[in-house]
Structure formats: C-alpha cells, structure tokens
Write an enzyme that holds these catalytic residues in place. Structure first.
Site, PDB file in Angstrom:
ATOM      1  N   ASP A 141       0.851  -1.188   0.000  1.00 49.63           N
ATOM      2  CA  ASP A 141       0.000   0.000   0.000  1.00 49.63           C
ATOM      3  C   ASP A 141       0.886   1.238   0.000  1.00 49.63           C
ATOM      4  OD1 ASP A 141      -1.101   0.707   3.394  1.00 49.63           O
ATOM      5  OD2 ASP A 141       0.766  -0.155   2.731  1.00 49.63           O
ATOM      6  N   PHE A 188       6.690   1.689  -4.378  1.00 46.49           N
ATOM      7  CA  PHE A 188       8.076   1.858  -3.931  1.00 46.49           C
ATOM      8  C   PHE A 188       8.670   3.225  -4.266  1.00 46.49           C
ATOM      9  CE2 PHE A 188       7.641  -2.795  -4.277  1.00 46.49           C
ATOM     10  CZ  PHE A 188       8.017  -3.161  -2.992  1.00 46.49           C
ATOM     11  N   HIS A 191      10.951  -9.707   0.442  1.00 46.02           N
ATOM     12  CA  HIS A 191      10.637  -8.281   0.334  1.00 46.02           C
ATOM     13  C   HIS A 191      11.914  -7.465   0.581  1.00 46.02           C
ATOM     14  CE1 HIS A 191       8.719  -4.389   1.203  1.00 46.02           C
ATOM     15  NE2 HIS A 191       7.677  -4.872   0.542  1.00 46.02           N
TER      16      HIS A 191
END
Length: 224
Positions: free
Chosen positions: A66, A79, A188
């Site tokens: 998000d 990002f 991640h």
C-alpha cells in the site's frame, strides 16, 4: 469517483468500476474526505501507475502493498517517491540490489517514473491510505480491484514479467497464468527481510533477459 485513467486501462477495467465493491470503495473515500481525513496519494495521483504505464506498453509488473503514509511520499507508484523526497528504506535496498546486479550507481532520486514510462507497472495492491496509518485502507475494496487488474493483465497479455517480493505479493501468484507470463519471486526489500533472499535475486537482469528473449527492448533501470 470520476476515474481519471489512461484509455486502454479504462476500457479494460470499465466493468470493475460498475461493480458494487467499487461503488462502496468510492463512497468510503468520499466519506473520509468529508470528515477532513488526510488521504495519500492526492486524488489526481491515485491511478498514477495506470496513467504512467499505458496498457499497450506494459511489459513488467512490480507489485507493492500500500502507499507510503507519510506526508509528500506517495505519488501512486509502488516503492517510488517524488523528486526531493528521501528514498525510504525498502527503496534504498532495491537500489543496493540494482548496484549488485547491474552495477547501477546509487541514485540521487527516489522517483521511479522513468521505469513506468518504459512499461513497468508500479502497482500497489491498495491504492490509498490515511495519513500516518499504514494499511488503513487495506479492507475497503482496493484488493478486489487490483486482483482484477492482475487477472486482466494475465489473460489479455503474454510475456509479462511479474516481480513478486515478499509473502504478500507472492499470494497473488495464483492470479497469474504462468503458461504465458513469467513470475520472479524473492523476499521483500524491507530492512526486516532483504537479507533473506532479496539481495542477490538479480531480478533486474533476469527481467531484461526475459524481455530480450521475446524480442522486446530491455528496461533501462538507470536512474539520475
């Protein structure tokens, strides 16, 4: 909600805008704004990912979770932050991997718009957030919408490279037809997990190899 979106996407997703979940989502956002809640990104940038990467030119998808929830950070691209805003930690780690993978010097900007213009859809699964409240809009309907986006890309295109970083993004793998598209998975880039498989994944060079194999131009990942 008056959806300001590139025509190719607007045509592809027109039925989604008519569905009850999207009407509820639009009402939720209007109601929050009426109570003076601060929502990021600003309204004109909610669909920035789609406006920056027309459907016809789409080649790569980088899926985020998000938007950034701090002032001035979110501008509708996963990002990415606008010029002049300090790159957040996950983006710094993406830059470290780019340096290791392709030798890219550490950029002075956190703005990834140049990737978007080359066909990299910088898509967050949730497109809005209340200020200083991460994941505050995670359950208002955005994921129904972005899941539909991923399914449409998978069914209507072929040879698209999906970069799925972290458990959340990897849960979207089930929406992708891997008989005609590509999925690259890694940890991640967050400081909490980057050393568990993001660093060293070489996704940027691997993506370009897959594009070149299809006769497509590679992405120029270099940033100012």
């Amino acid at each position: 909600m008056n959806v300001q979106m590139e025509e190719g996407w607007k045509e592809l997703l027109s039925k989604e805008f008519e569905k009850p979940f999207f009407q509820k989502l639009a009402l939720h956002l209007r109601t929050e704004k009426a109570t003076k809640a601060i929502i990021y990104p600003p309204g004109p940038l909610i669909f920035n990912a789609f406006n920056s990467t027309p459907f016809q030119s789409l080649k790569v998808v980088i899926l985020g979770q998000d938007p950034y929830h701090g002032p001035g950070q979110a501008h509708g691209l996963s990002f990415s932050v606008p010029d002049g805003v300090k790159p957040p930690p996950s983006l710094v780690n993406i830059y470290k991997e780019l340096k290791q993978d392709i030798g890219m010097p550490m950029p002075t900007t956190g703005n990834l718009s140049s990737w978007a213009k080359q066909g990299v859809l910088l898509l967050n699964a949730v497109l809005t957030v209340r200020a200083n409240e991460p994941a505050s809009h995670a359950k208002i309907g955005w994921m129904d919408f972005t899941d539909a986006v991923i399914r449409k890309i998978s069914s209507e295109k072929q040879g698209v490279v999906f970069l799925l970083w972290g458990k959340f993004a990897q849960e979207k793998q089930a929406l992708i037809d891997e008989t005609k598209n590509y999925v690259l998975k890694a940890a991640h880039p967050s400081p909490f997990s980057a050393d568990k498989g993001f660093f060293g994944c070489k996704h940027f060079s691997k993506t370009n190899e897959l594009l070149v194999q299809q006769g497509l131009d590679p992405i120029d990942w270099q940033l100012p």
